[in-house]
Write a protein that holds these residues in place. Structure first.
Motif, PDB file in Angstrom:
ATOM      1  N   SER A  39       0.865  -1.180   0.000  1.00 50.70           N
ATOM      2  CA  SER A  39       0.000   0.000   0.000  1.00 50.70           C
ATOM      3  C   SER A  39       0.900   1.228   0.000  1.00 50.70           C
ATOM      4  CB  SER A  39      -0.891   0.008   1.249  1.00 50.70           C
ATOM      5  OG  SER A  39      -0.101   0.267   2.416  1.00 50.70           O
ATOM      6  N   LEU A  40       0.356   2.372  -0.358  1.00 46.28           N
ATOM      7  CA  LEU A  40       1.170   3.588  -0.443  1.00 46.28           C
ATOM      8  C   LEU A  40       1.808   3.923   0.898  1.00 46.28           C
ATOM      9  CD1 LEU A  40       2.086   5.754  -2.397  1.00 46.28           C
ATOM     10  CD2 LEU A  40       0.025   7.050  -1.866  1.00 46.28           C
ATOM     11  N   LEU A  41       1.047   3.826   1.967  1.00 45.37           N
ATOM     12  CA  LEU A  41       1.575   4.136   3.298  1.00 45.37           C
ATOM     13  C   LEU A  41       2.662   3.147   3.701  1.00 45.37           C
ATOM     14  CD1 LEU A  41       1.412   5.942   5.793  1.00 45.37           C
ATOM     15  CD2 LEU A  41      -0.373   4.421   6.684  1.00 45.37           C
ATOM     16  N   ASP A  42       2.415   1.863   3.454  1.00 51.27           N
ATOM     17  CA  ASP A  42       3.415   0.848   3.795  1.00 51.27           C
ATOM     18  C   ASP A  42       4.679   1.028   2.953  1.00 51.27           C
ATOM     19  OD1 ASP A  42       1.794  -0.258   5.701  1.00 51.27           O
ATOM     20  OD2 ASP A  42       1.074  -1.914   4.428  1.00 51.27           O
ATOM     21  N   ALA A  43       4.514   1.358   1.678  1.00 47.27           N
ATOM     22  CA  ALA A  43       5.669   1.566   0.800  1.00 47.27           C
ATOM     23  C   ALA A  43       6.520   2.722   1.306  1.00 47.27           C
ATOM     24  CB  ALA A  43       5.204   1.832  -0.630  1.00 47.27           C
ATOM     25  N   ALA A  44       5.865   3.786   1.773  1.00 46.41           N
ATOM     26  CA  ALA A  44       6.592   4.928   2.319  1.00 46.41           C
ATOM     27  C   ALA A  44       7.403   4.509   3.538  1.00 46.41           C
ATOM     28  CB  ALA A  44       5.613   6.038   2.689  1.00 46.41           C
TER      29      ALA A  44
END
Length: 229
Positions: free
Chosen positions: A22-27
């Protein structure tokens, strides 16, 4: 057999290169797998389903990142004398006209953004061969050719960036620093992606956003699950 460095081992232990996050996890992953001693930039790469060779599929836009870029943007304002004080008060690093045009003609490009006015574009236009390849040429669509130079300076200093699809169909731009929290990085990325969706050419067929990757200056890319956006 090639020897794997200590940092490389640490990276491989912290994320799965074959997984989509997910975008948050990738960050969060990008922060964990960056081992630079400096505050590295965080970049987003978005592969688009467009053909940049066609004028009606050229994707270019501007976006103001909610948390800024995290870096001190060096701004040059090329303007008439009556606008110089406004530009300086707004935070421009360099303000002037003929003297800076001459410096640029001699090879000086130690700046990140150039803002100018329609009234002086005839003079600035001859710098295209120098500024164009460096993506520094002022452009009305990017808001860097304007009569309100003070407003343009404030917006750039606050985190306004412009982007353009390259010849391979990829948007590549910086969206912050590793020192940012995952939520800040994700929020900046979300703003870029929302802007890209608004700019989708009507002539583009099939899947528009094909892939999304986050990375830092010296980290591997972390693939984002585009269905989670």
């Amino acid at each position: 057999m090639a020897r794997i460095s200590k940092n490389r081992k640490a990276v491989l232990a912290k994320y799965d290169a074959s997984k989509e996050y997910s975008l948050l996890d990738a960050a969060g992953v990008v922060k964990e797998i960056t081992f630079t001693k400096f505050d590295a930039s965080v970049d987003i790469d978005v592969r688009l389903g467009v053909d940049p060779r066609k004028a009606d599929q050229m994707v270019r836009g501007v976006v103001t990142l909610p948390h800024g870029t995290g870096k001190d943007v060096r701004v040059l304002v090329l303007c008439t004398p009556d606008k110089e004080e406004e530009a300086k008060a707004a935070g421009a690093d360099y303000v002037g006209l003929d003297e800076y045009i001459q410096k640029i003609e001699k090879g000086w490009t130690d700046i990140d953004v150039i803002i100018t006015m329609p009234a002086v574009m005839a003079k600035v236009g001859r710098l295209g061969r120098i500024l164009g390849p460096r993506n520094l040429m002022p452009n009305p669509k990017a808001g860097t050719v304007t009569t309100d130079v003070a407003k343009a300076v404030r917006e750039v200093k606050a985190g306004k960036i412009d982007f353009k699809v390259d010849k391979t169909g990829i948007i590549h731009t910086s969206i912050g620093k590793v020192s940012f929290g995952p939520e800040q990085i994700a929020a900046n990325a979300t703003e870029v992606l929302a802007t890209l969706n608004r700019l989708k050419p009507s002539s583009a067929k099939g899947t528009y956003i094909k892939s999304i990757t986050l990375s830092s200056t010296m980290s591997p890319g972390v693939v984002v699950d585009k269905n989670s956006i």
